[in-house]
Design a protein around this motif. Structure first.
Motif, PDB file in Angstrom:
ATOM      1  N   LEU A   1      18.836  11.612   1.717  1.00 29.23           N
ATOM      2  CA  LEU A   1      17.834  10.794   2.364  1.00 29.23           C
ATOM      3  C   LEU A   1      18.449   9.069   2.416  1.00 29.23           C
ATOM      4  O   LEU A   1      17.947   8.834   1.238  1.00 29.23           O
ATOM      5  N   ASP A   2      18.055   8.144   3.606  1.00 27.67           N
ATOM      6  CA  ASP A   2      17.728   6.701   3.315  1.00 27.67           C
ATOM      7  C   ASP A   2      16.446   6.396   3.000  1.00 27.67           C
ATOM      8  O   ASP A   2      16.866   5.512   2.137  1.00 27.67           O
ATOM      9  N   ASN A   3      15.951   6.762   3.521  1.00 24.36           N
ATOM     10  CA  ASN A   3      14.518   6.423   3.110  1.00 24.36           C
ATOM     11  C   ASN A   3      13.463   7.818   2.701  1.00 24.36           C
ATOM     12  O   ASN A   3      13.064   7.798   4.182  1.00 24.36           O
ATOM     13  N   ALA A   4      13.096   8.206   1.962  1.00 27.45           N
ATOM     14  CA  ALA A   4      12.444   8.971   1.492  1.00 27.45           C
ATOM     15  C   ALA A   4      10.944   8.743   2.156  1.00 27.45           C
ATOM     16  O   ALA A   4      10.355  10.115   2.321  1.00 27.45           O
ATOM     17  N   ASN A   5      10.183   7.633   2.278  1.00 25.01           N
ATOM     18  CA  ASN A   5       8.408   7.395   3.188  1.00 25.01           C
ATOM     19  C   ASN A   5       8.884   7.532   4.568  1.00 25.01           C
ATOM     20  O   ASN A   5       8.207   6.677   5.221  1.00 25.01           O
ATOM     21  N   ALA A   6      10.157   7.238   5.141  1.00 25.99           N
ATOM     22  CA  ALA A   6       9.933   7.719   6.903  1.00 25.99           C
ATOM     23  C   ALA A   6       9.732   8.299   7.685  1.00 25.99           C
ATOM     24  O   ALA A   6       9.724   9.727   6.530  1.00 25.99           O
ATOM     25  N   ALA A   7       9.162   8.579   8.252  1.00 31.67           N
ATOM     26  CA  ALA A   7       9.010   9.463   8.981  1.00 31.67           C
ATOM     27  C   ALA A   7      10.111  10.329   9.617  1.00 31.67           C
ATOM     28  O   ALA A   7       9.973  11.238   9.701  1.00 31.67           O
ATOM     29  N   SER A   8      11.112   9.879  10.112  1.00 25.27           N
ATOM     30  CA  SER A   8      12.377  10.615  10.534  1.00 25.27           C
ATOM     31  C   SER A   8      13.961   9.520   9.841  1.00 25.27           C
ATOM     32  O   SER A   8      14.201   8.956  10.537  1.00 25.27           O
ATOM     33  N   PRO A   9      14.198  10.124   8.327  1.00 21.34           N
ATOM     34  CA  PRO A   9      14.929   9.956   7.396  1.00 21.34           C
ATOM     35  C   PRO A   9      16.055   9.648   7.824  1.00 21.34           C
ATOM     36  O   PRO A   9      16.697  11.136   9.041  1.00 21.34           O
ATOM     37  N   THR A  10      17.108   9.182   7.814  1.00 20.06           N
ATOM     38  CA  THR A  10      18.785  10.246   8.216  1.00 20.06           C
ATOM     39  C   THR A  10      19.109  10.188   6.453  1.00 20.06           C
ATOM     40  O   THR A  10      19.389   9.862   5.643  1.00 20.06           O
ATOM     41  N   VAL A  11      19.671  12.236   7.535  1.00 22.09           N
ATOM     42  CA  VAL A  11      20.707  12.314   6.340  1.00 22.09           C
ATOM     43  C   VAL A  11      21.819  11.928   5.805  1.00 22.09           C
ATOM     44  O   VAL A  11      22.533  11.752   6.963  1.00 22.09           O
ATOM     45  N   GLN A  12      22.748  11.285   4.517  1.00 24.29           N
ATOM     46  CA  GLN A  12      24.097  10.533   4.853  1.00 24.29           C
ATOM     47  C   GLN A  12      25.178  11.370   3.545  1.00 24.29           C
ATOM     48  O   GLN A  12      24.425  11.744   2.216  1.00 24.29           O
TER      49      GLN A  12
ATOM     50  N   SER B   1      -1.735  11.284  14.756  1.00 26.07           N
ATOM     51  CA  SER B   1      -1.061   9.752  14.183  1.00 26.07           C
ATOM     52  C   SER B   1      -1.298  10.121  12.505  1.00 26.07           C
ATOM     53  O   SER B   1      -2.454   9.148  11.404  1.00 26.07           O
ATOM     54  N   PRO B   2      -0.294  10.151  11.945  1.00 32.25           N
ATOM     55  CA  PRO B   2       0.016  10.064  10.226  1.00 32.25           C
ATOM     56  C   PRO B   2       0.554   8.775  10.603  1.00 32.25           C
ATOM     57  O   PRO B   2       1.316   7.750  11.227  1.00 32.25           O
ATOM     58  N   ASN B   3       0.299   8.333   9.118  1.00 33.97           N
ATOM     59  CA  ASN B   3       0.911   6.690   9.255  1.00 33.97           C
ATOM     60  C   ASN B   3       1.539   6.897   7.180  1.00 33.97           C
ATOM     61  O   ASN B   3       1.646   5.389   6.832  1.00 33.97           O
ATOM     62  N   GLN B   4       0.721   7.583   6.685  1.00 35.44           N
ATOM     63  CA  GLN B   4       2.391   8.091   5.254  1.00 35.44           C
ATOM     64  C   GLN B   4       2.696   9.455   5.260  1.00 35.44           C
ATOM     65  O   GLN B   4       2.254  10.175   5.594  1.00 35.44           O
ATOM     66  N   PHE B   5       4.000   9.075   5.082  1.00 38.37           N
ATOM     67  CA  PHE B   5       5.174   9.985   4.709  1.00 38.37           C
ATOM     68  C   PHE B   5       6.031   9.736   3.545  1.00 38.37           C
ATOM     69  O   PHE B   5       6.557   8.973   2.607  1.00 38.37           O
ATOM     70  N   GLN B   6       6.338  11.476   2.829  1.00 38.18           N
ATOM     71  CA  GLN B   6       6.782  11.136   1.626  1.00 38.18           C
ATOM     72  C   GLN B   6       7.878  12.966   2.243  1.00 38.18           C
ATOM     73  O   GLN B   6       7.282  13.881   1.975  1.00 38.18           O
ATOM     74  N   TRP B   7       8.928  12.832   0.503  1.00 38.44           N
ATOM     75  CA  TRP B   7      10.300  13.595   1.497  1.00 38.44           C
ATOM     76  C   TRP B   7      10.578  14.031   0.150  1.00 38.44           C
ATOM     77  O   TRP B   7      10.630  12.598  -0.755  1.00 38.44           O
ATOM     78  N   ALA B   8      10.246  15.194  -0.009  1.00 30.64           N
ATOM     79  CA  ALA B   8      10.787  15.944  -1.283  1.00 30.64           C
ATOM     80  C   ALA B   8      11.896  17.086  -1.439  1.00 30.64           C
ATOM     81  O   ALA B   8      11.065  17.868  -0.548  1.00 30.64           O
ATOM     82  N   SER B   9      12.790  17.200  -1.878  1.00 26.00           N
ATOM     83  CA  SER B   9      13.547  15.807  -2.726  1.00 26.00           C
ATOM     84  C   SER B   9      14.012  14.878  -1.605  1.00 26.00           C
ATOM     85  O   SER B   9      13.993  14.998  -0.765  1.00 26.00           O
ATOM     86  N   GLY B  10      14.804  13.875  -2.042  1.00 22.62           N
ATOM     87  CA  GLY B  10      15.095  12.363  -1.199  1.00 22.62           C
ATOM     88  C   GLY B  10      16.281  12.685  -1.376  1.00 22.62           C
ATOM     89  O   GLY B  10      16.922  11.186  -1.431  1.00 22.62           O
ATOM     90  N   GLN B  11      17.092  13.403  -2.472  1.00 25.05           N
ATOM     91  CA  GLN B  11      18.470  13.593  -1.930  1.00 25.05           C
ATOM     92  C   GLN B  11      19.132  13.521  -0.967  1.00 25.05           C
ATOM     93  O   GLN B  11      18.942  14.150   0.182  1.00 25.05           O
TER      94      GLN B  11
ATOM     95  N   PHE C   1      22.842  12.989   9.681  1.00 26.05           N
ATOM     96  CA  PHE C   1      22.240  12.939  10.646  1.00 26.05           C
ATOM     97  C   PHE C   1      20.832  12.700  10.257  1.00 26.05           C
ATOM     98  O   PHE C   1      20.146  12.299   9.547  1.00 26.05           O
ATOM     99  N   ALA C   2      19.667  12.945  11.118  1.00 18.16           N
ATOM    100  CA  ALA C   2      18.894  12.426  11.259  1.00 18.16           C
ATOM    101  C   ALA C   2      17.722  13.682  11.436  1.00 18.16           C
ATOM    102  O   ALA C   2      17.705  14.385  12.434  1.00 18.16           O
ATOM    103  N   LEU C   3      16.203  13.542  10.133  1.00 19.39           N
ATOM    104  CA  LEU C   3      15.523  14.459  10.217  1.00 19.39           C
ATOM    105  C   LEU C   3      14.251  13.876  11.358  1.00 19.39           C
ATOM    106  O   LEU C   3      13.948  12.805  11.061  1.00 19.39           O
ATOM    107  N   THR C   4      14.304  14.813  13.128  1.00 16.25           N
ATOM    108  CA  THR C   4      12.838  14.067  13.287  1.00 16.25           C
ATOM    109  C   THR C   4      11.948  15.107  13.158  1.00 16.25           C
ATOM    110  O   THR C   4      11.749  15.622  14.421  1.00 16.25           O
ATOM    111  N   PRO C   5      11.115  15.143  13.146  1.00 19.98           N
ATOM    112  CA  PRO C   5       9.548  15.750  13.293  1.00 19.98           C
ATOM    113  C   PRO C   5       9.200  15.371  14.239  1.00 19.98           C
ATOM    114  O   PRO C   5       8.589  14.320  13.981  1.00 19.98           O
ATOM    115  N   GLY C   6       8.521  16.638  14.938  1.00 20.59           N
ATOM    116  CA  GLY C   6       7.342  16.294  16.039  1.00 20.59           C
ATOM    117  C   GLY C   6       6.097  15.864  15.257  1.00 20.59           C
ATOM    118  O   GLY C   6       5.912  17.325  14.430  1.00 20.59           O
ATOM    119  N   LEU C   7       5.246  15.533  15.183  1.00 18.51           N
ATOM    120  CA  LEU C   7       4.232  14.801  15.080  1.00 18.51           C
ATOM    121  C   LEU C   7       2.773  14.771  15.619  1.00 18.51           C
ATOM    122  O   LEU C   7       3.072  13.814  16.009  1.00 18.51           O
TER     123      LEU C   7
END
Length: 791
Positions: A662-673, A650-660, A641-647
């Motif tokens: 996740l398809d892309n830990a630097n995306a605004a709305s990554p997918t949990v696989q 105008s943020p343009n830099q993103f970092q998810w921790a942990s990245g386990q 499923f996707a994580l879709t936070p409301g932002l």
């Protein structure tokens, strides 16, 4: 021969009672005469013909307006006042005048005005109007004549043409005789004028003008611009048919003489337009507005007077000196009335059989029978010439302050004369011809000596003077004699009417106005020329450059949120002005500016009169980012499923921790696989201004749904519903319960948000064994089993 009496007033026909008469204005004209050699000086003359009486005595001039023809703009208004003695209109037959209660006067109203030639320079010209009330109620050829007023009208040309003073006076008109028209009798009347400038005059019939915005009675003298309304003709009448006649009322286009053979009794209004042409070009016009009375003249024997010059029997002309007179004599009859005329105009008091003529002119006598209103008889013409009576000086040219010359010429109809010129009372040696050219100021005249009679006559005088020196001046409209970088400078010349410019000693082509816009530094000179053609040269004006400058404004830091502290602005060179939203003096306040990108300028003028040089920066007040993310989430093992936070912000830099997972830990709305275990994620965001925010979400992972085999819906508050732990991990789950016959007694919506409570349609189900199915997700098998309801 016939007797005629011209009428310029309201008068009833001969059969109407005299008690019905009223005093009204009849007509007249405006004249404009230049005064001496003063440019723009004029005498305005309004000639008014009126019935004599108390109401005429109360008439006292009025207001006139001068308007620009191009747009009817009012240039000025002024008032004329009466000058001189009112004169009666003289009739050849006083008996007829008395019988018809004809008593008329002519009043002259004047004003001296000064017009600025430079202001009155519009090529379309100008007009003057004088409006008043009212006409006669008995006028035959107008509709509602008593409610009809007058507009006296004349046009004049621009006072400056081609950069030179244009001198002009309007046509002049002599006094008018009192005459009326005899029905069915040919009638002529001199109605022309003369032009002091020698311009051509052309005459034509035209419709008289009514008063504007007036009713001819209630509103008197007014000042209002054109267009002016025409009078309203009665049926069958017009400008070319003002009198019912076998020979219509006409005016000779060259001489202005009127002629008509009337066939209808009555009082008739008419108007003549006198157009003024110079070198074939129309320069002005005057409208004359008058009336004729047509009466039935009784038949009678017409007197036939003969005339002679006593000192020249048998001759019809004579020449006399100014101090002499020529005695004219008419054949005498004690039963006759006499009225002498000069150039067709009745002479006041000249009512005897003899006349001592002292002025140049063509003389006739009109004779009528005493005590009887009859036709008059006209004599032959006797010509009297007074030596030098028409002599005058004509001038051309002008004396400037140090240059120029004037040509003077003696103009006279006399041919057998010798000339002697005088200046300031002293004879000029050798100046004995009819013209003189001089460069000396003074008062000039000519004494003429008639070679036969020895008469001495003197012309009028001509004052020749030098005009003041033309003072040409160049000024800068900025007030500084310097040129700003990348700019133009407007120079203005003064002191004249037309101008020519020089730059660094060379003529500037095509610039003839007072204003000159320059874009180069150097020396500038203007030559000013006045209305006489006199010139003056200005002192040189040196225009120097203003050095250019470079304006800088330091870069501005981006700030996070409006609550950030204010900071100082830094621009070079010093002394400039900071401007922009949120700027006060040299400080930028994010709080005053608010969120957004704001333009800040720093302006420095190279010199006080110059346009500012501007440096520009953008002040950024960035919003602080916000994250709208749920605190926790339940899902099932292996779900994607996707994580879709409301932002915001105008943020343009993103970092998810942990990245386990996740398809892309630097995306605004990554997918949990294919998530396998519970996990907590923290998201870090930042915008281009470095403004940051963070938020956390915990995800609980269920491997499956636990299904209880029984529940006790007995209302004791414990185990009253069939709860399925872990079902919340399957938002699409559907739960179905069957009775022992396989009938559905319960089916949930997706997600099993309302647990089964052991009832069907509000009725309690009996205790017992029931079957169930649980659908979770398509990739997992359906759970089946038995459920016991115990009470």
């Amino acid at each position: 021969m016939r007797l005629t009496l011209f009428v310029f007033v309201w008068i009833l026909l001969i059969l109407l009672p005299g008690s019905l008469r009223a005093t009204h204005q009849v007509g007249g004209q405006i004249e404009m005469r230049s005064i001496g050699t003063v440019p723009g000086a004029y005498r305005i003359i309004v000639t008014n013909y009126m019935e004599a009486g108390r109401r005429a005595d109360q008439q006292g001039g009025g207001a006139l307006g001068i308007f620009r023809k191009r747009d009817n703009g009012l240039m000025m208004s002024f008032t004329v006042s009466e000058t001189g003695q009112r004169q009666p209109v003289i009739y050849a037959n006083s008996v007829c005048a008395d019988q018809r209660n004809l008593s008329f006067i002519v009043a002259t109203f004047e004003a001296t005005i000064q017009l600025d030639p430079a202001t009155y320079s519009d090529p379309e010209g100008y007009y003057i109007s004088y409006q008043t009330r009212n006409r006669n109620g008995s006028i035959t050829n107008l509709v509602n004549p008593i409610q009809t007023g007058y507009t006296f009208y004349m046009e004049f040309p621009a006072l400056v043409q081609g950069g030179r003073l244009f001198v002009n006076s309007s046509p002049r008109f002599p006094a008018i005789n009192g005459e009326y028209i005899c029905i069915n009798e040919p009638f002529t009347f001199p109605f022309g004028g003369t032009d002091a400038d020698g311009d051509e005059l052309r005459y034509s019939m035209i419709t008289p003008l009514n008063q504007k915005n007036g009713n001819g009675q209630g509103q008197g003298n007014i000042v209002a611009p054109a267009p002016y309304p025409d009078v309203t003709w009665a049926a069958g009448y017009s400008a070319d048919n003002a009198i019912k006649a076998s020979q219509p009322l006409r005016v000779n286009a060259q001489t202005g003489q009127l002629s008509v053979t009337a066939t209808q009794l009555g009082l008739f209004v008419f108007a003549v337009r006198v157009e003024e042409f110079r070198n074939g070009v129309k320069i002005g016009e005057v409208r004359r507005d008058f009336q004729f009375l047509v009466v039935d003249c009784p038949p009678a024997r017409t007197p036939e007077p003969t005339v002679q010059i006593i000192t020249r029997p048998g001759q019809q002309s004579t020449t006399i000196c100014r101090s002499d007179s020529a005695v004219l004599e008419a054949s005498f009859d004690p039963n006759w009335n006499y009225q002498w005329r000069r150039d067709g105009v009745n002479l006041s008091g000249a009512t005897s059989a003899t006349l001592a003529a002292r002025a140049t002119g063509l003389y006739t006598v009109v004779a009528s029978t005493k005590n009887i209103c009859s036709k008059v008889g006209n004599s032959e013409v006797l010509a009297v010439s007074v030596v030098g009576s028409d002599a005058r000086l004509a001038t051309a040219g002008h004396l400037c302050a140090t240059t120029g010359s004037v040509s003077l010429s003696a103009e006279s109809s006399e041919t057998e004369v010798t000339y002697q010129w005088f200046r300031n009372g002293l004879p000029l040696a050798g100046q004995t011809v009819d013209s003189l050219r001089t460069s000396q100021p003074g008062r000039y005249w000519v004494v003429m000596t008639h070679q036969t009679l020895g008469c001495l006559s003197r012309t009028d005088t001509a004052d020749v003077s030098r005009s003041a020196a033309v003072s040409a001046v160049v000024t800068s409209e900025s007030g500084f004699n310097r040129l700003c970088p990348q700019a133009t400078l407007s120079l203005r010349g003064s002191g004249g009417l037309t101008y020519s410019w020089q730059f660094n000693g060379q003529p500037v082509a095509g610039v003839t106005s007072a204003q000159y816009s320059i874009s180069a530094v150097g020396s500038y000179v203007v030559t000013a020329e006045d209305i006489y053609g006199c010139q003056g040269v200005s002192a040189p004006v040196s225009i120097t450059p203003v050095p250019p400058i470079t304006v800088l404004l330091d870069s501005l830091p981006a700030v996070c949120g409006p609550n950030a502290p204010a900071y100082s602005l830094q621009g070079k060179p010093a002394g400039g002005i900071y401007e922009g939203t949120g700027v006060a003096e040299d400080e930028f306040s994010p709080l005053r500016a608010g969120i957004g990108n704001h333009t800040v300028t720093y302006t420095v003028k190279p010199a006080p009169e110059c346009a500012g040089v501007v440096a520009t920066r953008t002040a950024v007040v960035s919003p602080i980012p916000t994250i709208d993310l749920v605190d926790s989430l339940i899902t099932y093992k292996g779900n994607t499923f996707a994580l879709t936070p409301g932002l915001t912000g105008s943020p343009n830099q993103f970092q998810w921790a942990s990245g386990q997972y996740l398809d892309n830990a630097n995306a605004a709305s990554p997918t949990v696989q294919s998530i396998q275990n519970d996990i907590t994620y923290t998201i870090y965001v930042a915008n281009s201004s470095g403004c940051e925010a963070r938020d956390t979400i915990h995800i609980t992972v269920y491997a499956r749904v636990w299904v209880p085999e029984a529940f006790t819906p007995n209302g004791d508050g414990m185990n009253d519903t069939w709860d399925l732990p872990g079902i919340e991990a399957f938002p699409d789950a559907v739960v179905t319960v069957f009775n022992r016959w396989g009938e559905v007694i319960f089916r949930s919506d997706k997600g099993y948000k309302e647990p089964f409570d052991g009832t069907l349609n509000g009725n309690v189900l009996p205790p017992g064994l029931y079957a169930y199915t649980v659908y979770t997700v398509p990739e997992k098998p359906v759970l089946r089993g038995s459920l016991v309801i115990a009470r």
